[in-house]
Design a protein around this motif. Structure first.
Motif, PDB file in Angstrom:
ATOM      1  N   GLY A  95       0.792  -1.231   0.000  1.00  0.00           N
ATOM      2  CA  GLY A  95       0.000   0.000   0.000  1.00  0.00           C
ATOM      3  C   GLY A  95       0.818   1.272   0.000  1.00  0.00           C
ATOM      4  N   GLU A  96       2.126   1.223  -0.253  1.00  0.00           N
ATOM      5  CA  GLU A  96       2.956   2.428  -0.274  1.00  0.00           C
ATOM      6  C   GLU A  96       2.832   3.122  -1.622  1.00  0.00           C
ATOM      7  N   LEU A  97       2.647   4.422  -1.579  1.00  0.00           N
ATOM      8  CA  LEU A  97       2.475   5.224  -2.786  1.00  0.00           C
ATOM      9  C   LEU A  97       3.832   5.575  -3.383  1.00  0.00           C
ATOM     10  N   TYR A  98       3.983   5.373  -4.698  1.00  0.00           N
ATOM     11  CA  TYR A  98       5.161   5.908  -5.385  1.00  0.00           C
ATOM     12  C   TYR A  98       4.736   6.455  -6.738  1.00  0.00           C
ATOM     13  N   LYS A 105       7.956   0.393 -13.016  1.00  0.00           N
ATOM     14  CA  LYS A 105       7.240  -0.860 -13.162  1.00  0.00           C
ATOM     15  C   LYS A 105       6.248  -1.000 -12.020  1.00  0.00           C
ATOM     16  N   GLN A 106       5.226  -1.746 -12.254  1.00  0.00           N
ATOM     17  CA  GLN A 106       4.229  -1.978 -11.219  1.00  0.00           C
ATOM     18  C   GLN A 106       4.849  -2.776 -10.072  1.00  0.00           C
ATOM     19  N   HIS A 107       4.481  -2.367  -8.856  1.00  0.00           N
ATOM     20  CA  HIS A 107       4.910  -3.037  -7.627  1.00  0.00           C
ATOM     21  C   HIS A 107       6.424  -2.963  -7.405  1.00  0.00           C
ATOM     22  N   ARG A 108       7.106  -2.067  -8.114  1.00  0.00           N
ATOM     23  CA  ARG A 108       8.552  -1.906  -7.947  1.00  0.00           C
ATOM     24  C   ARG A 108       8.823  -0.473  -7.511  1.00  0.00           C
ATOM     25  N   VAL A 109       8.746  -0.230  -6.201  1.00  0.00           N
ATOM     26  CA  VAL A 109       8.906   1.122  -5.688  1.00  0.00           C
ATOM     27  C   VAL A 109      10.266   1.708  -6.025  1.00  0.00           C
ATOM     28  N   ASP A 110      11.290   0.853  -6.207  1.00  0.00           N
ATOM     29  CA  ASP A 110      12.631   1.335  -6.513  1.00  0.00           C
ATOM     30  C   ASP A 110      12.742   1.904  -7.924  1.00  0.00           C
ATOM     31  N   THR A 111      11.703   1.705  -8.760  1.00  0.00           N
ATOM     32  CA  THR A 111      11.728   2.249 -10.114  1.00  0.00           C
ATOM     33  C   THR A 111      11.019   3.605 -10.224  1.00  0.00           C
ATOM     34  N   GLY A 112      10.466   4.092  -9.134  1.00  0.00           N
ATOM     35  CA  GLY A 112       9.771   5.377  -9.140  1.00  0.00           C
ATOM     36  C   GLY A 112      10.259   6.268  -8.020  1.00  0.00           C
ATOM     37  N   GLU A 150      -6.812   6.810   2.529  1.00  0.00           N
ATOM     38  CA  GLU A 150      -5.464   6.291   2.606  1.00  0.00           C
ATOM     39  C   GLU A 150      -4.487   7.211   1.896  1.00  0.00           C
ATOM     40  N   LEU A 151      -4.917   7.734   0.744  1.00  0.00           N
ATOM     41  CA  LEU A 151      -4.064   8.648   0.013  1.00  0.00           C
ATOM     42  C   LEU A 151      -3.795   9.902   0.834  1.00  0.00           C
ATOM     43  N   ALA A 152      -4.817  10.460   1.437  1.00  0.00           N
ATOM     44  CA  ALA A 152      -4.640  11.666   2.228  1.00  0.00           C
ATOM     45  C   ALA A 152      -3.696  11.421   3.395  1.00  0.00           C
ATOM     46  N   ALA A 153      -3.799  10.260   4.034  1.00  0.00           N
ATOM     47  CA  ALA A 153      -2.929   9.961   5.164  1.00  0.00           C
ATOM     48  C   ALA A 153      -1.481   9.863   4.727  1.00  0.00           C
ATOM     49  N   GLN A 154      -1.223   9.254   3.561  1.00  0.00           N
ATOM     50  CA  GLN A 154       0.142   9.132   3.090  1.00  0.00           C
ATOM     51  C   GLN A 154       0.714  10.480   2.694  1.00  0.00           C
ATOM     52  N   ALA A 155      -0.125  11.342   2.131  1.00  0.00           N
ATOM     53  CA  ALA A 155       0.378  12.611   1.619  1.00  0.00           C
ATOM     54  C   ALA A 155       0.427  13.699   2.672  1.00  0.00           C
ATOM     55  N   PHE A 370       8.394  14.576  12.044  1.00  0.00           N
ATOM     56  CA  PHE A 370       8.742  13.424  11.222  1.00  0.00           C
ATOM     57  C   PHE A 370       8.385  12.127  11.906  1.00  0.00           C
ATOM     58  N   ARG A 371       8.656  12.041  13.206  1.00  0.00           N
ATOM     59  CA  ARG A 371       8.338  10.813  13.923  1.00  0.00           C
ATOM     60  C   ARG A 371       6.836  10.575  13.934  1.00  0.00           C
ATOM     61  N   LYS A 372       6.069  11.673  14.054  1.00  0.00           N
ATOM     62  CA  LYS A 372       4.610  11.541  14.042  1.00  0.00           C
ATOM     63  C   LYS A 372       4.132  11.025  12.692  1.00  0.00           C
ATOM     64  N   LEU A 373       4.712  11.603  11.591  1.00  0.00           N
ATOM     65  CA  LEU A 373       4.311  11.178  10.269  1.00  0.00           C
ATOM     66  C   LEU A 373       4.759   9.749   9.992  1.00  0.00           C
ATOM     67  N   SER A 374       5.972   9.389  10.456  1.00  0.00           N
ATOM     68  CA  SER A 374       6.464   8.042  10.242  1.00  0.00           C
ATOM     69  C   SER A 374       5.610   7.032  10.958  1.00  0.00           C
ATOM     70  N   GLY A 375       5.166   7.410  12.158  1.00  0.00           N
ATOM     71  CA  GLY A 375       4.304   6.510  12.909  1.00  0.00           C
ATOM     72  C   GLY A 375       2.980   6.324  12.212  1.00  0.00           C
ATOM     73  N   ARG A 376       2.467   7.438  11.609  1.00  0.00           N
ATOM     74  CA  ARG A 376       1.204   7.315  10.900  1.00  0.00           C
ATOM     75  C   ARG A 376       1.354   6.416   9.692  1.00  0.00           C
ATOM     76  N   ARG A 377       2.517   6.555   8.963  1.00  0.00           N
ATOM     77  CA  ARG A 377       2.721   5.759   7.776  1.00  0.00           C
ATOM     78  C   ARG A 377       2.801   4.284   8.122  1.00  0.00           C
ATOM     79  N   SER A 378       3.434   3.947   9.262  1.00  0.00           N
ATOM     80  CA  SER A 378       3.583   2.539   9.626  1.00  0.00           C
ATOM     81  C   SER A 378       2.248   1.899   9.919  1.00  0.00           C
ATOM     82  N   ARG A 379       1.220   2.712  10.202  1.00  0.00           N
ATOM     83  CA  ARG A 379      -0.089   2.148  10.495  1.00  0.00           C
ATOM     84  C   ARG A 379      -0.962   2.052   9.263  1.00  0.00           C
ATOM     85  N   ASP A 380      -0.530   2.697   8.139  1.00  0.00           N
ATOM     86  CA  ASP A 380      -1.345   2.684   6.921  1.00  0.00           C
ATOM     87  C   ASP A 380      -1.386   1.274   6.328  1.00  0.00           C
TER      88      ASP A 380
END
Length: 380
Positions: A95-98, A105-112, A150-155, A370-380
């Motif tokens: 569920g990570e946005l890139y 490529k699809q499902h390859r976060v290292d390519t975006g 989910e998008l809003a939480a990540q962004a 940053f820690r607050k945002l990182s914590g939120r991302r880990s729960r997404d």
């Protein structure tokens, strides 16, 4: 609360778009998105940014090159930073946005470009206001679904206003035969034709409401928005459809001025000062000749033009004062304008762009965010 324009001398825009792909379907309309938005943001009806302040990254070759440009703009902007992306929005199985690049490529976060990297670059910046516009493709069976929440939480970034086209498939996002993607095309229509019955200045909140209504009426995906720190009052442009019934009669028979004059307290640079003076003329709806006439001949039409096209502050206050008065700026605001002029005049030479900036936010404050945002991302 009155809508405000940013100081163009302390504002930057980074427009990113990927239209051609090696492994995904091309999105040719994205190129038009970039050129059209750049024309708007550098034009007189919007932010009047210099070309160097509006960076266009079309089909960027790598995440590193893109983030280098973004970090440079983020380090320079002290008033407002706008970041726009159009192209394929991709998601990992987790569920990570890139954001898609030409070789993504699809499902390859290292390519975006992982959105978390872009978010970190925003956190490192010093702009008081940040606008993030994501015109991404989320649809298709291979990509799966991502709920708007989910998008809003990540962004989510502290101090940021997010506008996102949470489209479910590329067909809705980039309709065949149309010059722009659905979301950006509607945004451009609002900025160029305006909102009938809308405010004099097209602030983010008004634009977001109009986007939702107009796209929903066309049966297209409804965008989402999120603001932090009341950035919704930031104006992206003047409203071409605004009705100039600006001065109305009060119940007592007097005349009440309801016009939204620029706020000189928001000016940080010499460039911003003259941009605000230009906004005064637009608000007054007067020609140079009419301003000269209203001044009783104290300033000629040519003098008005020269004042608005200067790149250095006048040594005396008189001409500017006469100009503001002739335009109809209320007397109680003239002292604020003069204080702004004096503040910029007293700034060290060649330092007007930095002398008034506030101290950077402390690393500890950023760390907590940053820690607050990182914590939120880990729960997404």
């Amino acid at each position: 609360m009155v809508s405000v324009f940013p100081d163009p001398g302390a504002t930057r825009a980074v427009l990113i778009g990927t239209s051609t792909y090696d492994f995904l379907e091309d999105l040719p309309s994205v190129s038009n998105n970039l050129s059209s938005l750049a024309e708007v943001f550098t034009g007189p009806t919007s932010w009047s940014l210099g070309r160097e302040a509006c960076v266009v990254l079309s089909n960027p070759p790598s995440a590193v090159a893109t983030l280098d440009s973004l970090r440079e703009a983020s380090a320079t902007a002290r008033d407002t930073l706008l970041v726009y992306y159009a192209g394929h929005g991709l998601v990992t199985p987790g569920g990570e946005l890139y954001l898609g690049l030409p070789q993504s490529k699809q499902h390859r976060v290292d390519t975006g470009i992982p959105y978390s990297w872009l978010r970190d670059a925003l956190l490192d910046g010093r702009a008081e206001r940040t606008v993030v516009i994501l015109d991404c493709c989320y649809g298709g069976l291979a990509l799966g679904a991502m709920a708007p929440s989910e998008l809003a939480a990540q962004a989510d970034v502290e101090g940021t206003y997010l506008l996102a086209a949470a489209s479910e498939n590329r067909q809705a996002l980039a309709p065949p035969g149309e010059p722009h993607t659905a979301f950006t095309g509607e945004l451009l229509a609002i900025l160029t034709t305006g909102i009938t019955g809308g405010p004099e200045r097209l602030d983010l909140d008004s634009i977001f409401r109009e986007l939702r209504q107009s796209l929903a009426a066309k049966g297209r995906p409804v965008p989402q928005g999120r603001e932090r720190n009341s950035n919704g009052r930031l104006a992206l442009g003047w409203n071409p459809s605004f009705s100039r019934s600006l001065i109305s009669s009060s119940p007592g028979g007097g005349r009440v001025d309801h016009r939204a004059w620029p706020d000189p307290a928001a000016v940080r640079t010499v460039e911003g000062f003259f941009s605000a003076l230009g906004q005064v003329r637009i608000t007054s709806a007067l020609t140079h000749t009419a301003i000269s006439h209203r001044s009783g001949g104290q300033i000629a039409p040519g003098t008005v033009g020269s004042l608005l096209n200067r790149n250095n502050l006048p040594r005396t206050w008189r001409t500017t004062s006469v100009y503001l008065t002739a335009c109809g700026v209320p007397d109680e605001q003239l002292d604020d304008w003069q204080s702004c002029w004096e503040r910029l005049r007293s700034a060290p030479p060649a330092a007007d762009a930095s002398a008034t900036e506030e101290a950077p936010r402390t690393s500890s404050a950023w760390g907590r965010t940053f820690r607050k945002l990182s914590g939120r991302r880990s729960r997404d």
